[in-house]
Design a protein around this motif. Structure first.
Motif, PDB file in Angstrom:
ATOM      1  N   ALA A 107      72.854  76.989  50.649  1.00  0.00           N
ATOM      2  CA  ALA A 107      74.235  77.228  51.117  1.00  0.00           C
ATOM      3  C   ALA A 107      74.456  76.528  52.459  1.00  0.00           C
ATOM      4  O   ALA A 107      75.536  75.974  52.711  1.00  0.00           O
ATOM      5  CB  ALA A 107      74.497  78.732  51.244  1.00  0.00           C
ATOM      6  N   LYS A 133      79.909  79.090  52.079  1.00  0.00           N
ATOM      7  CA  LYS A 133      79.558  80.496  52.078  1.00  0.00           C
ATOM      8  C   LYS A 133      79.148  80.883  50.664  1.00  0.00           C
ATOM      9  O   LYS A 133      79.773  80.464  49.684  1.00  0.00           O
ATOM     10  CB  LYS A 133      80.779  81.329  52.499  1.00  0.00           C
ATOM     11  CG  LYS A 133      80.464  82.800  52.651  1.00  0.00           C
ATOM     12  CD  LYS A 133      81.522  83.668  52.009  1.00  0.00           C
ATOM     13  CE  LYS A 133      80.980  85.068  51.771  1.00  0.00           C
ATOM     14  NZ  LYS A 133      81.776  85.825  50.806  1.00  0.00           N
ATOM     15  N   ARG A 134      78.069  81.635  50.583  1.00  0.00           N
ATOM     16  CA  ARG A 134      77.646  82.105  49.262  1.00  0.00           C
ATOM     17  C   ARG A 134      77.159  83.531  49.448  1.00  0.00           C
ATOM     18  O   ARG A 134      76.499  83.841  50.445  1.00  0.00           O
ATOM     19  CB  ARG A 134      76.540  81.210  48.733  1.00  0.00           C
ATOM     20  CG  ARG A 134      76.099  81.516  47.319  1.00  0.00           C
ATOM     21  CD  ARG A 134      75.130  80.458  46.807  1.00  0.00           C
ATOM     22  NE  ARG A 134      75.794  79.203  46.502  1.00  0.00           N
ATOM     23  CZ  ARG A 134      75.210  78.000  46.614  1.00  0.00           C
ATOM     24  NH1 ARG A 134      73.977  77.904  47.057  1.00  0.00           N
ATOM     25  NH2 ARG A 134      75.871  76.897  46.301  1.00  0.00           N
ATOM     26  N   THR A 135      77.461  84.416  48.529  1.00  0.00           N
ATOM     27  CA  THR A 135      77.051  85.819  48.629  1.00  0.00           C
ATOM     28  C   THR A 135      75.847  86.061  47.735  1.00  0.00           C
ATOM     29  O   THR A 135      75.924  85.895  46.522  1.00  0.00           O
ATOM     30  CB  THR A 135      78.221  86.747  48.250  1.00  0.00           C
ATOM     31  OG1 THR A 135      79.312  86.473  49.115  1.00  0.00           O
ATOM     32  CG2 THR A 135      77.812  88.205  48.409  1.00  0.00           C
ATOM     33  N   ILE A 136      74.761  86.424  48.396  1.00  0.00           N
ATOM     34  CA  ILE A 136      73.485  86.582  47.706  1.00  0.00           C
ATOM     35  C   ILE A 136      73.110  88.057  47.726  1.00  0.00           C
ATOM     36  O   ILE A 136      73.202  88.710  48.761  1.00  0.00           O
ATOM     37  CB  ILE A 136      72.390  85.759  48.431  1.00  0.00           C
ATOM     38  CG1 ILE A 136      72.755  84.266  48.400  1.00  0.00           C
ATOM     39  CG2 ILE A 136      71.013  86.019  47.824  1.00  0.00           C
ATOM     40  CD1 ILE A 136      71.936  83.423  49.365  1.00  0.00           C
ATOM     41  N   ALA A 196      75.650  81.732  54.321  1.00  0.00           N
ATOM     42  CA  ALA A 196      75.503  82.701  53.228  1.00  0.00           C
ATOM     43  C   ALA A 196      75.514  84.129  53.768  1.00  0.00           C
ATOM     44  O   ALA A 196      75.100  84.383  54.900  1.00  0.00           O
ATOM     45  CB  ALA A 196      74.194  82.444  52.475  1.00  0.00           C
ATOM     46  N   GLN A 241      68.090  80.129  48.393  1.00  0.00           N
ATOM     47  CA  GLN A 241      69.525  80.049  48.079  1.00  0.00           C
ATOM     48  C   GLN A 241      70.359  79.998  49.356  1.00  0.00           C
ATOM     49  O   GLN A 241      71.371  79.295  49.428  1.00  0.00           O
ATOM     50  CB  GLN A 241      69.950  81.239  47.211  1.00  0.00           C
ATOM     51  CG  GLN A 241      69.356  81.218  45.800  1.00  0.00           C
ATOM     52  CD  GLN A 241      69.923  80.097  44.939  1.00  0.00           C
ATOM     53  OE1 GLN A 241      71.044  79.633  45.153  1.00  0.00           O
ATOM     54  NE2 GLN A 241      69.140  79.641  43.968  1.00  0.00           N
ATOM     55  N   ASP A 300      77.538  85.955  44.329  1.00  0.00           N
ATOM     56  CA  ASP A 300      77.455  84.682  43.612  1.00  0.00           C
ATOM     57  C   ASP A 300      76.094  84.497  42.966  1.00  0.00           C
ATOM     58  O   ASP A 300      75.959  83.782  41.983  1.00  0.00           O
ATOM     59  CB  ASP A 300      77.697  83.515  44.590  1.00  0.00           C
ATOM     60  CG  ASP A 300      79.055  83.589  45.246  1.00  0.00           C
ATOM     61  OD1 ASP A 300      80.055  83.657  44.509  1.00  0.00           O
ATOM     62  OD2 ASP A 300      79.117  83.600  46.497  1.00  0.00           O
TER      63      ASP A 300
END
Lengths: 452, 452
Positions: free
Chosen positions: B399, B405-408, B96, B395, B257
């Motif tokens: 991920a 991949k996650r955009t926090i 992430a 979160q 995200d």
């Protein structure tokens, strides 16, 4: 809209620290071994510091590269902002322009993180497992604790007793970062025990706490010592402040007439001032450079420029500096970071050379200035920084009296969020000024070693 | 060098606050007069607020211009930085990308100054002499005290008793700015006396402190009331956060995200989230938007979405919101800013519409997250912000589990420099989680007024 913040992009973080030593018209007097009284060699310091830092201590290079890993961490808060204190100018009704370089936006809340990160980095490179240090007000201890957390080093902090008791939240901050904090003088070291045997209620001093931290490092092969001020390499790491400020003053289209920093050990003052003194030596600046010390610990304005020990128990080398004597224990003023008996040799030297001047400020004047600044600008300064604020306001009021525009730049070295107890004491009328009887200073100076 | 800070120049301070109201698929339920239970008119609020703020409360304009004098003050710390928490990402070993918008660099140390400056400005324009307010953790009280100092207004703060006792330095900060601070419930008001008569040891609550501050304003023609959260105009002033973040995420070349904010009254959450919800309504964002509340005060996750009073003594209008009942007094958790029985009507409404979701975090998990964040990133978050940090870390770990991949993006609404007592208590094992017996919540909800 009027410009308030002068910000540089991350790409403008300086790539080198700037070393004033080779540019000075006279060299620094060498540090002396406490046993032989002969000039120190690098190996003499090897038990305490990694060789990379020892080499910086005596470097003749005008620029020393900042490791990329250090710049990467600097990038979280550097370049730090330079601000124009426009509301303060209006409150003072002064034609002066007042700028401040604000180091309180570092996550540690002061300039100390600039060198803490560098020292933790070089120690990590060198295989150090643990760092020991002292702290007065707690700014340095918390900066080093944070830097050690970043690099996976253990951290042991000897905190001057009076600050330890006054500032439980500062201690808590160091503990959040995993550091071990002990009030100094302590029973953990020979140095501490020796002091406590004579003064069981000792409020402590930076000189004593240094002895404890040095002793621990000297006795343990995996522990090195880290100092938050005084030494050349520490002051060197702070020169990012002045380098950025030169660029930011150019953005503002102004040349500072007066440059001000508070000075206890000398590092935040040097960090701002040395790059400007470099310009002065090249004829590119006419600025007055003013170091502000507390009247209660007046090493520059009332001490002697001579060889003395850096610590109270005489474990450290002797250095030539402005000093009140290594056994001098200042009264428990709240600007704990300024309660050091000496002054950085480099700062002492530039004052001796006439490249900077020293003034002192009384505690109540410093707090009055800090409150005035806070009400105008919002930021509550650290008690140490209040000394710089007081001098900046004094200069701005001179400008008003004289009816001339003057450009003032000072270093707001940290915020006072962990120092509110001293503001409470100030508002309650519990703080006072301190005037030394002439004999008291003379007595302290009489105990100075006669060396060099 | 990897980019850490995403900074915008002073010229990119938003020129307008962005008002989500006209874009929502359903209108907000109107506030009701506490006497007649009829929808309020603007004049009903005139004793408490200047008309300019009342008009913002019900505005149908999508953009509301920020006065130049307010932007000029914002320029001291805005645009606030958006940072990438790269060291935290490495510590969590997550794919992430974790970004945080950092509001702790305001001189007040939190997002609260965004609306404090605006409210002080409009009151000054309107001829108000004094502002009264309540504060929980002290973030809001110190922001308003500072803003009042900037505009030359007097400031009277009713501080929730439990925070008043836990946080003497927060009180000292307000007093540096010249504010008068009283522990609530107090003997100064009918509301306070009524509570103390029944509960002489009351720890206080935001609901009680609001009653006291409102009462003072209602009875004194030169005093107006200022609220630090909940109301539409307060949330509106915070939208500078999200507007800047949209621009900064674009600089970073990423689309969030997941967007996270802690929520007590709802203002920092709304400040970050509403501009992104605006994008969602235009089909330009798919982000999940998560409001994080403490398990000890679960208005959204366990309360009811219905009409209720904003204060304990029922001096305020009724508003439709997620609430635990206006007489609900949460246990003395340290995230004092989240100890409110209700939730902003606007935040409640977007959760009800499915545009945002609500989760709760236990106190010990919040502090564990805050310490983990501090050791990686240096910044010690406010206990309130720790709730957002905890959800961001959760979160990021999802991920990692999922290997994607996650955009926090989360709002780090303030630093914890004035909240170290709660970190001391956490490290000493003195904090605990709180599980409500089912009957306790049901009992509180049974007392809700049956209106609307």
């Amino acid at each position: 809209m009027e410009t308030i913040q002068y910000n540089l992009p991350q790409s403008r973080i300086p790539r080198t620290w700037s070393n004033i030593l080779p540019a000075l018209p006279a060299p620094l007097a060498p540090p002396l071994h406490p046993g032989t009284l002969k000039p120190l060699g690098p190996d003499d310091l090897a038990p305490l510091f990694p060789m990379s830092l020892i080499m910086q201590e005596v470097s003749a290079e005008p620029e020393i590269e900042i490791p990329e890993a250090v710049r990467q961490i600097y990038a979280q808060w550097r370049p730090s902002p330079m601000m124009r204190a426009r509301r303060l100018e209006k409150a003072l009704d002064t034609p002066a322009h007042i700028y401040y370089k604000y180091e309180g936006q570092s996550p540690a809340g002061s300039h100390k993180l600039n060198t803490a990160v560098a020292q933790a980095y070089y120690n990590k490179q060198d295989g150090t497992r643990r760092l020991s240090t002292e702290t007065g007000a707690g700014q340095w201890g918390s900066a080093l604790a944070m830097a050690c957390a970043f690099f996976g080093l253990e951290c042991k902090v000897y905190m001057v007793r009076v600050s330890y008791d006054q500032k439980p939240y500062r201690r808590a901050l160091m503990e959040v970062f995993g550091a071990s904090v002990t009030a100094s003088p302590s029973n953990e070291t020979d140095s501490g025990r020796a002091i406590l045997a004579v003064h069981p209620d000792s409020p402590g001093s930076l000189g004593i706490a240094i002895s404890e931290a040095v002793e621990v490092a000297a006795k343990d092969g995996q522990t090195k010592y880290a100092l938050g001020s005084v030494l050349n390499h520490v002051l060197l790491h702070q020169t990012v402040i002045g380098q950025e400020a030169i660029e930011q003053m150019a953005m503002a289209g102004e040349d500072p007439d007066v440059i001000i920093g508070c000075a206890g050990g000398g590092s935040n003052f040097a960090g701002l001032a040395m790059p400007f003194i470099g310009l002065k030596l090249k004829g590119r600046s006419q600025a007055r450079v003013i170091a502000v010390e507390p009247a209660a610990c007046p090493s520059m304005t009332r001490g002697r420029f001579t060889y003395d020990f850096g610590d109270t128990v005489h474990l450290t080398p002797l250095v030539k500096m402005h000093t009140l004597g290594s056994t001098f224990v200042p009264p428990g003023i709240h600007a704990g970071g300024l309660r050091y008996h000496g002054m950085a040799p480099l700062v002492s030297h530039v004052v001796d050379l006439g490249l900077a001047e020293a003034v002192s400020v009384q505690q109540l004047d410093a707090f009055a200035a800090g409150v005035e600044f806070a009400r105008a600008e919002g930021i509550v300064p650290a008690p140490e920084s209040n000394h710089a604020v007081a001098e900046a306001i004094r200069q701005a009021l001179f400008a008003r009296q004289e009816g001339i525009k003057r450009t003032i730049l000072f270093n707001l070295s940290g915020h006072g969020h962990f120092d509110m107890q001293s503001y409470i004491a100030y508002h309650a009328g519990m703080l006072e000024n301190y005037e030394y009887p002439a004999g008291e200073i003379a007595l302290a100076l009489a105990g100075l070693p006669s060396v060099g």
